[in-house]
Structures are given as C-alpha cells and as structure tokens.
Design an enzyme around this catalytic site. Sequence first.
Site, PDB file in Angstrom:
ATOM      1  CE  LYS A 189       1.236  -3.304  -8.933  1.00 59.06           C
ATOM      2  NZ  LYS A 189       0.928  -2.780  -7.629  1.00 59.06           N
TER       3      LYS A 189
HETATM    4  C1  LIG Z   1      -0.375  -3.290  -7.079  1.00 59.51           C
HETATM    5  C2  LIG Z   1      -0.534  -3.557  -5.647  1.00 59.51           C
HETATM    6  C3  LIG Z   1      -1.319  -4.609  -5.161  1.00 59.51           C
HETATM    7  C4  LIG Z   1      -2.248  -5.437  -5.990  1.00 59.51           C
HETATM    8  O1  LIG Z   1      -1.816  -5.894  -7.155  1.00 59.51           O
HETATM    9  P1  LIG Z   1      -2.852  -6.217  -8.354  1.00 59.51           P
HETATM   10  O2  LIG Z   1      -2.040  -7.110  -9.196  1.00 59.51           O
HETATM   11  O3  LIG Z   1      -3.217  -4.930  -8.987  1.00 59.51           O
HETATM   12  O4  LIG Z   1      -4.026  -6.928  -7.768  1.00 59.51           O
HETATM   13  C5  LIG Z   1      -1.319  -4.857  -3.802  1.00 59.51           C
HETATM   14  N1  LIG Z   1      -0.636  -4.096  -2.955  1.00 59.51           N
HETATM   15  C6  LIG Z   1       0.087  -3.048  -3.369  1.00 59.51           C
HETATM   16  C7  LIG Z   1       0.827  -2.258  -2.354  1.00 59.51           C
HETATM   17  C8  LIG Z   1       0.153  -2.734  -4.730  1.00 59.51           C
HETATM   18  O5  LIG Z   1       0.844  -1.664  -5.123  1.00 59.51           O
END
Ligand SMILES: *Cc1c(COP(=O)(O)O)cnc(C)c1O
Length: 392
Positions: A189
Amino acid sequence: MNVLPPNALQIPLSAPDIGEAEIEAVVSVLRSGRLSLGPGLEEFEHCIANYIGMPHAVAVSSGTAGLHLCLLALGIGAGDEVLVPSFTFIAAANAIRFVGATPVFLDIDPVTLNIDPEKIAAAITPQSRAILAVHTFGIPAEMEPILALARKHNLLIVEDACEALGAEYAGKKVGSFGDAGVFAFYPNKQITTGEGGMIVTHDAKLAARLRALRNQGRSGGDWFDHQELGYNYRLSELACALGIAQMQRIDAILAQRERVARAYDEALRDEARLLLPPLTLPARHISWFVYVARLSAEFSQHDRDALLSALAAQGIACGRYFSPIHQQPCYAAWRHRHALPVTESHAARTLALPFFTQIAPAQIAAVAQTLQSALAAWPATPSGEPHAALCS
Ligand SMILES: *Cc1c(COP(=O)(O)O)cnc(C)c1O
C-alpha cells in the site's frame, strides 16, 4: 519457463519504501520495552485522523479487520444485503460474510473501475442495509451520486479506502464521506506498517465501540472485564512507530508515486494495444496504489495470462489486479447471481505493472520496452492462442 538466466533484470511488482527513520523508530520501540497499547498507538491514530480531517481514528491489525469491525459496529448482520463491487480485493466481500450479511455485487464503470452509480438503484431491495464503496486503485469512487442514493434509500456507507490513502473527491479526503472509512497498511500500500489498518469516523460512540471490539470487548480499565464479545485486532507499537515515520513523509511518498505513474503514461501512451489508467479526473485527486494497464479488447484472458508469464520470464513481475470476487471458488454461490459484463470483460485484460516509489527511471523504461516488444510480437488470433514465440 520462469527460470531466470543469471543477471536477468528483476523488477518486483511492489516494494515498501523503508528508510533509516523507520528503522530507528521501530528499534526505539524495541528498546522501550513497551510493545503494545503504548503511546505510539494514540500518536499514529492522531496522525491519520489529522491527515484525513476526521475527529476519530481507530488503529486495527489489518484493513480486513477494520472492515469487519465497521460492519459489526454498524449493526449489519444476518438477513442484510451490502452492495459492493466484485472488481476489488476479496477482503471487501469477505467482511460482509464475516458478519453474516450477503454481498450483492455491482458492476463497474469502465474508466474509473469503481462502482457504476447507475447500477446501484436496480440492486437495492428491502434487505439492503449498506453500500461498501471501494476507492479502487486509489481512484475515488463517485461519492456524490452514491451518497444521494444512500440517503434516499436509508443505507449506511462504509468506504473501503484501503487503496486510497490521500485520494480526494471534491476537495475532501476519501474515508471522510461515509459512516466509517477504512485504510490498510500491508507492504504494497501507499504506506506500510507491515500489517495494519485504520478506521476513521465522525461518530464518537462508534469509535468507542470499535476500540472495545478490537480489544476483546474491553471498554473499561480492567483487563479482565469484557463487556461484549470482542476480538484481538490490536496494532502493535512496532507497527504504529513504522506508520508514524511513514506518515511524516506521506506527501513526498504520494508525489513520487504520481511521478512514477506519469512516467509510465509517457512511455506507453502511444501503444494502441493498451488502455492506460486516467492521470486526472474531474473533481478527483488520485492517490496511486498500483498502475494497472488493460490490454485492448481483441486480447483474451488467455493472452493476458501468457503475456504475464512472458514478462515474468524476463524478470518483470506483473499482477492480475483483480480477479473478480464472484468468480472465486469460495464465491461459487454468487457466480451466476449477478450479470457483471464490464467487470468480467475488463478484469480479464488487466496488467498491473511494477509500481513502487523507488523504481528507477531505467526500470520503468525497461518495463515499457519489454511490454511493447512483447505486444508487437503478439498478433491476437481469433482463437485466442498466444504467439508461439512467447510461450516457449
Ligand atoms: C488491501 C485491501 C484490503 C485489506 O487490507 P489488509 O490490510 O490486507 O487486510 C481491503 N480492501 C481493499 C480494496 C484492499 O486493497
């Protein structure tokens, strides 16, 4: 097939941007002896709350945990339907199922790849309780019509802003429009805490409930006093320290990600076989999560997958963002429930290119050049058979 020759170039799909400040911050937590529920938690929450412009932020152990707790704390459960795109990460729909509710998948707009607001009204039933609005790839969803429909039909809104830290719609940060918004800090991210997430809300009571739910249902000071059935969704002090250090240079990180996106656009914009993501959209500020090009319509999913393997064989890691949720084995019951032609057609042709702040201009050029030569050697045949040269 994917065995790399020595010295082949190796470009990962993503990479976290960790500097000395991050390393020192984590080490100083280790030296402090306070590894959970310490001062970093509150500081990281303040950092995000201030940045998004929200009164309350609640740190949790992942974006998925954040989505789960939001739906739970908003009272969504068995018998309820939640509208959500299928073209997104599976955690969005899973969180709906965790609370016993039913995901209802919406088709997407082919330009923004977000929920097509025109598809919402037809999907609303007496059981509809909420819209889970995802800001896919950091492009803000079209919040104005979504909010208007939610108001008209008395629906809650949870924003899945896990890919969109820093994105803006009509001058306001995403995550601040709904009843709650969720961010995520997995290493791919915009910023990372290793694993982690953050919920933001305007509602003080909801924030207090979320804090209890993330900490085994504790709402008082006593460690063995559990008011309700809760979870361990806490975020460690090490993770919070990492997050604080990352947030100290959030503007520079996002600006660099935008430069990478513009560099790809410049290198690939004349390639007729690719559909590139928009660089700008009216009333929106994009926060770049991934750079996803799409192959043009004459390419099949089989072509795309073979192209991915051909690029991987040359050391270039690309991704299939996203494989639609309703086509996943664990969503077999949903496979034929909704007609999602835009989702199915576009998801079959996506190609996420290596994308991270520290990618070098020469690496961007190498990705673009390798991709373009692969495309040039790729007459998409009617049968969808890939070109032999790239399959060997
Ligand atoms: C990354 C992501 C999540 C979940 O995040 P995690 O920290 O990996 O549990 C949820 N929704 C979207 C659209 C994402 O890209």
